[in-house]
Scaffold this motif. Sequence first.
Motif, short mmCIF file in Angstrom:
data_model
loop_
_atom_site.label_atom_id
_atom_site.label_comp_id
_atom_site.label_asym_id
_atom_site.label_seq_id
_atom_site.Cartn_x
_atom_site.Cartn_y
_atom_site.Cartn_z
N LYS A 18 69.26 119.17 20.55
CA LYS A 18 68.20 118.73 21.43
C LYS A 18 66.83 119.24 21.03
O LYS A 18 65.83 118.65 21.31
CB LYS A 18 68.51 119.15 22.86
CG LYS A 18 69.78 118.52 23.41
CD LYS A 18 70.03 118.96 24.81
CE LYS A 18 71.33 118.38 25.36
NZ LYS A 18 72.51 118.87 24.66
N ASN A 206 69.23 114.50 25.23
CA ASN A 206 68.08 114.70 26.10
C ASN A 206 68.39 115.71 27.20
O ASN A 206 69.54 116.05 27.45
CB ASN A 206 67.68 113.36 26.75
CG ASN A 206 67.42 112.28 25.73
OD1 ASN A 206 66.37 112.25 25.10
ND2 ASN A 206 68.38 111.38 25.56
N ASN A 231 73.89 114.94 26.38
CA ASN A 231 72.73 115.19 27.23
C ASN A 231 73.06 116.27 28.26
O ASN A 231 74.22 116.49 28.61
CB ASN A 231 72.33 113.91 27.97
CG ASN A 231 72.05 112.75 27.04
OD1 ASN A 231 70.98 112.64 26.47
ND2 ASN A 231 73.04 111.86 26.89
#
Length: 390
Positions: A18, A206, A231
């Motif tokens: 990330k 994300n 994520n």
Amino acid sequence: MKTILAALVLTSLVNCKKADSPGEAPPEKLATTSLLSTTTFNVSPSTNFNSTFWAGVQTALASGPVDVIFASGTYTRTATLTLSNLGDSTNLLTLKAATAGSAVIDGAIAKLMNVNVCKNVRLEGLKFTGATTGYALTIVRSQDVAIENCQFIDLPSVGYGALGVHYETTNRVLVRGCTFARVGYDSHAHMIYGAYGIQRLSVVGNSFTDCSGAFVRFRGDLSSKGVVYDNDFISTGTYLTGLNPVFVEVPVFNDVNPGNERMGTEFVVTKNTFSYGTAGSQTTRYALVFHHSGFNPVDRNYLISAADATTLNSGTVTQKRTIMSSQLGLDGNEIHFGGNTNTNVQYNVVYRCWNGYGSTGPWTGVASIGTAVNAGGMPTTEAAAIAYYP
């Protein structure tokens, strides 16, 4: 101004985390190898992003890749910054902050930025924030678009989405390495709002924290082939009045009779962390929801009976899949969900039905269908996730 690149490798996808550098190579589908020089347009908050400016960008794309570099500063918009009919099939157009997060786009308008009928475009390191009332950024009728290492934070007035990805010709949109936090004021606002027939929206690596509505939505018109991979989804339960909304939602809203929206059925959701706080409402702690409100389309029976709802909750895998396929149009084998880390999640995957717009279905409520979806066939690397649906 021309800047010759010593080496430009754009065809291989780097497997990243990330916190990857904004300078990493873009995905394979979004660009091809080029030895051409890159044209650089340096812009600042005082730049006039008019048709003449964008015509110059498009002309330069015919000769090679183009970088539009946003100097540090606040770009307060009084009108939407629109990219329309831009892009080249071979040469990549990149809009990027000189330093990640230093180019801040804000404004008390309905939409801050719109990418419309574009292709092969990358947005990198931009920060969207402030009092926009509709969307911060929309991707509309465009293909091969990447939004990478951008920030969508403190958007309390957003009514629809921090990022909107819309309409049936929109294909191959990647959202990677971005930060979303504190978005919206009611259930209509989402961090990523995909809708109306989009294909191949990939949400990869994300961070999502606190939203007033479903965090990521794939709505209606068979919006499908969605990937949600690696994520972090965090709902603290302390946002606004103590909200804990759905994390990933595949809804349809049929306000006409017969209905005209149908759920997509091809999704992969894996390697994510789903975390709900113990504060706030504890009633909708669902990782993935297939949701219907309103009337039935002619070829679907979303308004299932109470007996069928009981079967969805407690029947065998075969029984559940039969109802999903014959009535909801959902193929349990094509819904891949597994390998996620859950904290305080009540249900992994559910079907939820509400009456609305005057419909009078025989059952409303939530049925757990987690055992009837496919826990295998998952991508195990970022590259494989992005290329999952060719």
